[in-house]
Scaffold this active site. Structure first.
Site, short mmCIF file in Angstrom:
data_model
loop_
_atom_site.label_atom_id
_atom_site.label_comp_id
_atom_site.label_asym_id
_atom_site.label_seq_id
_atom_site.Cartn_x
_atom_site.Cartn_y
_atom_site.Cartn_z
N LYS A 1 7.33 20.37 -0.78
CA LYS A 1 7.72 18.97 -0.53
C LYS A 1 9.18 18.79 -0.89
CE LYS A 1 6.07 15.60 -3.08
NZ LYS A 1 5.88 14.24 -3.58
C1 R5P Z 1 6.41 11.46 -7.42
O1 R5P Z 1 5.96 10.67 -8.19
C2 R5P Z 1 5.51 12.16 -6.52
O2 R5P Z 1 5.77 13.48 -6.29
C3 R5P Z 1 5.26 11.43 -5.24
O3 R5P Z 1 4.02 11.89 -4.82
C4 R5P Z 1 6.28 11.67 -4.15
O4 R5P Z 1 7.57 11.40 -4.58
C5 R5P Z 1 5.95 10.88 -2.89
O5 R5P Z 1 6.01 9.52 -3.16
P1 R5P Z 1 7.17 8.60 -2.58
O6 R5P Z 1 6.96 8.54 -1.10
O7 R5P Z 1 6.98 7.27 -3.25
O8 R5P Z 1 8.48 9.24 -2.90
#
Ligand code: R5P
Length: 298
Positions: free
Chosen positions: A202
């Site tokens: 990611k």
């Molecule tokens: C961070 O808290 C996590 O990895 C989230 O799952 C990730 O950042 C995705 O969430 P957002 O779209 O709010 O960035």
């Protein structure tokens, strides 16, 4: 006792060697069956893409806006997601075990927003991940930050445990405060984590050169939604990321902090799975939001 009266010999042995079928995810066709089965609960096997609903933010920031009551804000959205990114606490307390969704379990933690976030350690045992039927495990990696090696060790430890149990690992590239969020940095961070065994990675979308990030990473890349922006802008970013090689999105705040989370999630799905343009997806968002408002007014 088994019926032994009519044991028929097989006769259909013609043709080439039976194929097990192609696996739709980049770089992962050689993984063991259990690993591929779990990945198929995260990515839709029909197109190799995913819309993950992320709501693991509480593990370091507590009840942030939109996540005060997971039962009210998140549970109604679960059917629309391909997979859920969450902590084991949220899973056990709030998510129905009947949802049938692949769970990407947050497996690292430690510091809160009040401290240095890069000082994470592994926070879930592989036994508990198996007990929870996790489809994947997520660990943060801080390439270039003070605790780089510690976070890389977390990743490799989890990959070893995950490979043994047949559970894929998602490496989350966490950008330290001092790092520049550009394609060069993300090429470095994503490639390192894939080389060290992450099954998918990611990262964040960058306007310049994102396709070099997806191209140089031998496993699927998904993008985080990032901080809340206008719906039209979040859909534009999702659309460009998909066009430039991302295999999906892991979206949190831009869904659960939207005025119309269900409409937004539907629009994101349309971008990722149906190839809708950002503008058409935004029209869909507006239409669904309007219909929802009408329903509530009745
Ligand atoms: C961070 O808290 C996590 O990895 C989230 O799952 C990730 O950042 C995705 O969430 P957002 O779209 O709010 O960035």
């Amino acid at each position: 006792m088994a019926d032994l009266d009519d044991l028929r010999e097989g006769t259909d042995f013609t043709g080439a060697v039976a194929r097990a079928g192609d696996f739709p995810l980049k770089g992962l066709a050689g993984q063991d069956w259990g690993m591929r089965a779990r990945l198929s609960r995260v990515f839709d096997p029909a197109d190799g893409k995913t819309v993950m609903l992320a709501f693991d933010h509480g593990y370091f920031q507590g009840p942030t806006s939109g996540l005060e009551r997971l039962d009210r804000s998140i549970v109604p959205l679960v059917p629309q997601a391909d997979a859920l990114m969450c902590t084991r606490g949220a899973l056990r307390t709030t998510i129905p075990a009947t949802s049938g969704k692949g769970v990407v379990l947050r497996a690292s933690g430690g510091p809160s927003v009040l401290g240095d976030l890069s000082q994470e350690d592994l926070a879930v045992s592989i036994d508990d991940a198996v007990r929870l039927d996790a489809a994947a495990l997520a660990v943060q990696v801080f390439v270039g930050a003070e605790n780089e090696s510690r976070s890389v060790k977390n990743l490799t430890t989890l990959v070893d445990q995950g490979q043994a149990a047949g559970i894929p690992v998602l490496a989350v590239t966490a950008v330290g405060r001092d790092m520049v969020r550009d394609a060069r940095y993300f090429r470095l961070a994503t490639r390192i984590t894939a080389e060290l065994g992450a099954a998918f990675v990611k990262t964040y979308y960058v306007e310049e050169g994102f396709e070099t990030v997806t191209s140089a990473c031998p496993v699927p890349i998904i993008i985080a939604g990032g901080k809340k922006v206008e719906e039209r802008e979040a859909l534009r970013v999702a659309s460009r990321a998909i066009q430039e090689g991302a295999a999906g999105v892991d979206m949190g705040r831009n869904v659960f902090q939207s005025e119309h989370p269900a409409a937004m999630l539907a629009a994101v799905r349309a971008v990722v799975h149906d190839g809708l343009t950002a503008e058409d997806a935004f029209d869909l968002y507006q239409q669904l939001s309007f219909e929802r408002s009408e329903q509530l007014a009745r």
